[in-house]
Write a protein that holds these residues in place. Sequence first.
Motif, PDB file in Angstrom:
ATOM      1  N   GLU A   4       0.816  -1.212   0.000  1.00 40.84           N
ATOM      2  CA  GLU A   4       0.000   0.000   0.000  1.00 40.84           C
ATOM      3  C   GLU A   4       0.852   1.266   0.000  1.00 40.84           C
ATOM      4  O   GLU A   4       0.590   2.208  -0.761  1.00 40.84           O
ATOM      5  CB  GLU A   4      -0.927  -0.021   1.214  1.00 40.84           C
ATOM      6  N   ALA A   5       1.888   1.308   0.843  1.00 36.66           N
ATOM      7  CA  ALA A   5       2.733   2.500   0.918  1.00 36.66           C
ATOM      8  C   ALA A   5       3.476   2.733  -0.388  1.00 36.66           C
ATOM      9  O   ALA A   5       3.623   3.874  -0.844  1.00 36.66           O
ATOM     10  CB  ALA A   5       3.722   2.364   2.080  1.00 36.66           C
ATOM     11  N   ASP A   6       3.957   1.663  -0.995  1.00 40.64           N
ATOM     12  CA  ASP A   6       4.664   1.778  -2.270  1.00 40.64           C
ATOM     13  C   ASP A   6       3.718   2.257  -3.358  1.00 40.64           C
ATOM     14  O   ASP A   6       4.070   3.096  -4.202  1.00 40.64           O
ATOM     15  CB  ASP A   6       5.261   0.421  -2.634  1.00 40.64           C
ATOM     16  N   PHE A   7       2.498   1.728  -3.336  1.00 39.34           N
ATOM     17  CA  PHE A   7       1.481   2.140  -4.301  1.00 39.34           C
ATOM     18  C   PHE A   7       1.192   3.629  -4.175  1.00 39.34           C
ATOM     19  O   PHE A   7       1.139   4.360  -5.175  1.00 39.34           O
ATOM     20  CB  PHE A   7       0.216   1.314  -4.077  1.00 39.34           C
ATOM     21  N   ALA A   8       1.023   4.116  -2.952  1.00 37.06           N
ATOM     22  CA  ALA A   8       0.745   5.536  -2.732  1.00 37.06           C
ATOM     23  C   ALA A   8       1.896   6.398  -3.243  1.00 37.06           C
ATOM     24  O   ALA A   8       1.681   7.440  -3.878  1.00 37.06           O
ATOM     25  CB  ALA A   8       0.490   5.798  -1.254  1.00 37.06           C
ATOM     26  N   ARG A   9       3.099   5.969  -2.975  1.00 33.98           N
ATOM     27  CA  ARG A   9       4.269   6.739  -3.430  1.00 33.98           C
ATOM     28  C   ARG A   9       4.316   6.805  -4.955  1.00 33.98           C
ATOM     29  O   ARG A   9       4.565   7.883  -5.540  1.00 33.98           O
ATOM     30  CB  ARG A   9       5.542   6.086  -2.893  1.00 33.98           C
ATOM     31  N   LEU A  10       4.080   5.680  -5.612  1.00 39.83           N
ATOM     32  CA  LEU A  10       4.139   5.657  -7.071  1.00 39.83           C
ATOM     33  C   LEU A  10       2.989   6.437  -7.697  1.00 39.83           C
ATOM     34  O   LEU A  10       3.165   7.058  -8.763  1.00 39.83           O
ATOM     35  CB  LEU A  10       4.148   4.210  -7.566  1.00 39.83           C
ATOM     36  N   LEU A  11       1.823   6.421  -7.058  1.00 39.48           N
ATOM     37  CA  LEU A  11       0.722   7.247  -7.558  1.00 39.48           C
ATOM     38  C   LEU A  11       1.089   8.718  -7.522  1.00 39.48           C
ATOM     39  O   LEU A  11       0.834   9.461  -8.484  1.00 39.48           O
ATOM     40  CB  LEU A  11      -0.544   7.005  -6.735  1.00 39.48           C
ATOM     41  N   ASP A  12       1.651   9.162  -6.424  1.00 40.91           N
ATOM     42  CA  ASP A  12       2.067  10.568  -6.324  1.00 40.91           C
ATOM     43  C   ASP A  12       3.133  10.891  -7.361  1.00 40.91           C
ATOM     44  O   ASP A  12       3.142  11.985  -7.937  1.00 40.91           O
ATOM     45  CB  ASP A  12       2.582  10.872  -4.922  1.00 40.91           C
ATOM     46  N   SER A  13       4.012   9.944  -7.621  1.00 38.35           N
ATOM     47  CA  SER A  13       5.042  10.162  -8.624  1.00 38.35           C
ATOM     48  C   SER A  13       4.449  10.331 -10.014  1.00 38.35           C
ATOM     49  O   SER A  13       4.865  11.201 -10.780  1.00 38.35           O
ATOM     50  CB  SER A  13       6.024   8.986  -8.622  1.00 38.35           C
ATOM     51  N   ALA A  14       3.447   9.508 -10.334  1.00 32.41           N
ATOM     52  CA  ALA A  14       2.878   9.535 -11.688  1.00 32.41           C
ATOM     53  C   ALA A  14       1.894  10.673 -11.884  1.00 32.41           C
ATOM     54  O   ALA A  14       1.892  11.347 -12.921  1.00 32.41           O
ATOM     55  CB  ALA A  14       2.198   8.197 -11.994  1.00 32.41           C
ATOM     56  N   PHE A  15       1.013  10.897 -10.876  1.00 29.77           N
ATOM     57  CA  PHE A  15      -0.086  11.850 -11.032  1.00 29.77           C
ATOM     58  C   PHE A  15       0.096  13.143 -10.236  1.00 29.77           C
ATOM     59  O   PHE A  15      -0.622  14.114 -10.477  1.00 29.77           O
ATOM     60  CB  PHE A  15      -1.409  11.205 -10.592  1.00 29.77           C
ATOM     61  N   GLY A  16       1.022  13.144  -9.299  1.00 26.22           N
ATOM     62  CA  GLY A  16       1.098  14.244  -8.343  1.00 26.22           C
ATOM     63  C   GLY A  16       1.409  15.599  -8.927  1.00 26.22           C
ATOM     64  O   GLY A  16       0.994  16.624  -8.379  1.00 26.22           O
ATOM     65  N   SER A  17       2.154  15.632 -10.027  1.00 30.64           N
ATOM     66  CA  SER A  17       2.524  16.928 -10.603  1.00 30.64           C
ATOM     67  C   SER A  17       1.462  17.486 -11.539  1.00 30.64           C
ATOM     68  O   SER A  17       1.608  18.602 -12.051  1.00 30.64           O
ATOM     69  CB  SER A  17       3.859  16.813 -11.348  1.00 30.64           C
TER      70      SER A  17
END
Length: 442
Positions: A219-232
């Motif tokens: 879950e934590a890794d998923f959240a981090r990667l989501l922010d990386s892909a969509f966060g900007s």
Amino acid sequence: MSRLLRALAALVVAVLVLPAAAGAVDIKAVTTPLGIKAWLVQDKSAPAVSLAFSFVGGTASDPAGQLGVTTLMATLLTDGAGTLTSQAFRQRQEDAAASVGFSASLDRLGGSLRVLSANREEGFELLRLALTQPRFDTDMIEQRRAQTIAAINQANQRPASVAARTLMETEFAGHPYANNPDGTPDDLRKLTQQTIKQRAAALLIRNGLIVAAVGDIEEADFARLLDSAFGSLPAGTPPALPPEWRPPTKPRTVVVERPVPQSTALMALPGIARDDPDWYAALVMNHILGGGGQQSRLFTEVREKRGLAYGASSSLRVYKRAALLVMSTASANERVAEALRVVKAELARLRVDGPTEQELADAKTYLAGALALSLDSSGAIAGLLHSMQVDNLAPDHLTKRAALIAAVKLDDVRRLARRLLRDEALTTVVVGKPVGVTADPL
């Protein structure tokens, strides 16, 4: 994916019999540090991650004079990004055993990612590049534009495609849903790199973003990667919804002549919204009418008893601002009029008499188990979780679905049939050289 599929099957088919199965699949509602919300089902039975996501705004919101811009833009998002040309981007995907893709529906811009768990960093990086740094190189714009125009021209020669397009144009006349999602050749030729970039900027925003994932990821890794892909991506303001649709108030028959030996026919009635209390009654009614394949009334009456066509079917179509019940068949030009009469007779019979107890029981049994049979990959499951969010369903919906279907009564289907199967709202489109079918005046 076998363990996950078995667990989902238990949820969808047997949750009423085996209540403990409700805990077999845990849909986690994840919120990332940047506030992006997503659903996650963790599954370690296969070393892969599948992502399904979408943004508000589809082809129905294409600006005037730019019909087709959303579909073209979606195709171009993976034709090079950042420093990677189209060929280099494809090669990076192959090297990472990853697949990134985008498509446009009437109401949403959708996307997907599938990647091996070991390569998830690279997969999400490629997704980030496609979302935030698409190149929209002029050579790729010209190539995709030419391909799209050629596809439109080819579709105009296929009776089935002509029938589908004519039905939408007729049923939704004056509404954005009437427009061809691929656009028109004239509008496509006018699209510039700047207009395509503007369309991407208008749709690729975080507000209204829906994300679902299935796979071997924490879950934590998923959240981090989501922010990386969509966060900007900017928060932004989603495009306005299309106007409400006003269904036709009188029947109409449209004939499009084509020099072919067989006519293709589509018939449509205003349908039912996904959040309508009678939704599950509609699923049952449609299954009995024509959605149940060879066991349905339309197939039995049109093909089995009379041999008028290879098949006849019905389906429910749901959009953000409209819904349809669509019947389809194809028959020899000399026999298509009879096929249409049979379809209309079956609509009337179901409206007047309703289904039998056996038909009701068989439909409910099939529908309770059919969903699990369609979940044959992590991508299919991610797509289901995504569509549940689009439909504003709760994560525990899978534990309730079988009970909702089981609760449908004979009177529910009869009431709904009287409500929907109305001759005065029927639109009929026939493409071919039909004998005995008269078009209504414009």
